[in-house]
Write a protein that holds these residues in place. Sequence first.
Motif, short mmCIF file in Angstrom:
data_model
loop_
_atom_site.label_atom_id
_atom_site.label_comp_id
_atom_site.label_asym_id
_atom_site.label_seq_id
_atom_site.Cartn_x
_atom_site.Cartn_y
_atom_site.Cartn_z
N ARG A 67 77.19 100.47 -14.54
CA ARG A 67 75.87 100.80 -13.97
C ARG A 67 75.99 101.33 -12.54
O ARG A 67 74.99 101.52 -11.87
N ASP A 68 77.19 101.54 -12.08
CA ASP A 68 77.47 102.08 -10.74
C ASP A 68 76.92 101.21 -9.61
O ASP A 68 76.52 101.72 -8.57
N TYR A 69 76.92 99.91 -9.79
CA TYR A 69 76.45 99.01 -8.74
C TYR A 69 77.47 98.87 -7.61
O TYR A 69 77.11 98.53 -6.50
N PHE A 70 78.74 99.14 -7.89
CA PHE A 70 79.79 98.98 -6.88
C PHE A 70 80.01 100.25 -6.06
O PHE A 70 80.67 100.22 -5.05
N SER A 71 79.49 101.39 -6.50
CA SER A 71 79.80 102.66 -5.84
C SER A 71 78.62 103.20 -5.05
O SER A 71 78.39 104.39 -5.00
N SER A 72 77.90 102.33 -4.42
CA SER A 72 76.74 102.75 -3.64
C SER A 72 77.19 103.27 -2.27
O SER A 72 77.93 102.61 -1.56
N ASP A 73 76.71 104.46 -1.91
CA ASP A 73 77.02 105.02 -0.60
C ASP A 73 76.07 104.50 0.47
O ASP A 73 76.30 104.67 1.65
N ASN A 115 71.60 95.92 0.50
CA ASN A 115 70.67 94.92 0.98
C ASN A 115 70.72 93.69 0.09
O ASN A 115 71.49 93.63 -0.86
N CYS A 116 69.89 92.73 0.39
CA CYS A 116 69.89 91.46 -0.33
C CYS A 116 69.58 91.65 -1.82
O CYS A 116 70.20 91.03 -2.67
N ALA A 117 68.63 92.52 -2.13
CA ALA A 117 68.25 92.75 -3.52
C ALA A 117 69.40 93.39 -4.30
O ALA A 117 69.64 93.03 -5.46
N ASP A 118 70.11 94.32 -3.69
CA ASP A 118 71.26 94.94 -4.36
C ASP A 118 72.34 93.90 -4.65
O ASP A 118 72.90 93.86 -5.75
N PHE A 119 72.63 93.08 -3.67
CA PHE A 119 73.65 92.04 -3.85
C PHE A 119 73.21 91.05 -4.93
O PHE A 119 74.00 90.67 -5.79
N GLY A 120 71.94 90.66 -4.92
CA GLY A 120 71.43 89.73 -5.92
C GLY A 120 71.50 90.30 -7.32
O GLY A 120 71.82 89.59 -8.28
N THR A 121 71.21 91.59 -7.45
CA THR A 121 71.30 92.24 -8.76
C THR A 121 72.72 92.22 -9.28
O THR A 121 72.96 91.96 -10.46
N ILE A 122 73.68 92.48 -8.41
CA ILE A 122 75.09 92.44 -8.83
C ILE A 122 75.46 91.04 -9.29
O ILE A 122 76.09 90.86 -10.34
N VAL A 123 75.05 90.03 -8.54
CA VAL A 123 75.40 88.64 -8.89
C VAL A 123 74.81 88.25 -10.24
O VAL A 123 75.51 87.72 -11.09
N VAL A 162 67.08 91.96 -9.17
CA VAL A 162 66.47 91.17 -8.11
C VAL A 162 65.72 92.16 -7.22
O VAL A 162 66.29 93.16 -6.79
N GLU A 163 64.45 91.87 -6.95
CA GLU A 163 63.66 92.73 -6.09
C GLU A 163 62.96 91.89 -5.04
O GLU A 163 62.73 90.70 -5.22
N ASN A 164 62.63 92.52 -3.94
CA ASN A 164 61.88 91.86 -2.85
C ASN A 164 62.57 90.60 -2.35
O ASN A 164 61.99 89.53 -2.28
N CYS A 165 63.82 90.72 -2.02
CA CYS A 165 64.60 89.61 -1.52
C CYS A 165 64.43 89.52 0.00
O CYS A 165 64.62 90.51 0.70
#
Length: 70
Positions: free
Chosen positions: A25-31, A35-43, A60-63
Amino acid sequence: MRTGGLLGTLLLIWLIIGAIACGQRDYFSSDQKMNCADFGTIVVTVLAGPLNYFGVNPKVENCNVPQPSQ
């Protein structure tokens, strides 16, 4: 003791499958800055493991992270 080793191996495989789903899903290749929501989604995606391939798409949204005291 063999049961503990088997459970540990299954847990490791579960988490690896979740990490593979994040990579697909390309969660690791973000340029962008993460933010907190991105990290939470990965976890939660890693923790969902193989369930990702059965339609689970955790997000995860609105973290809000508390700010340090001044």
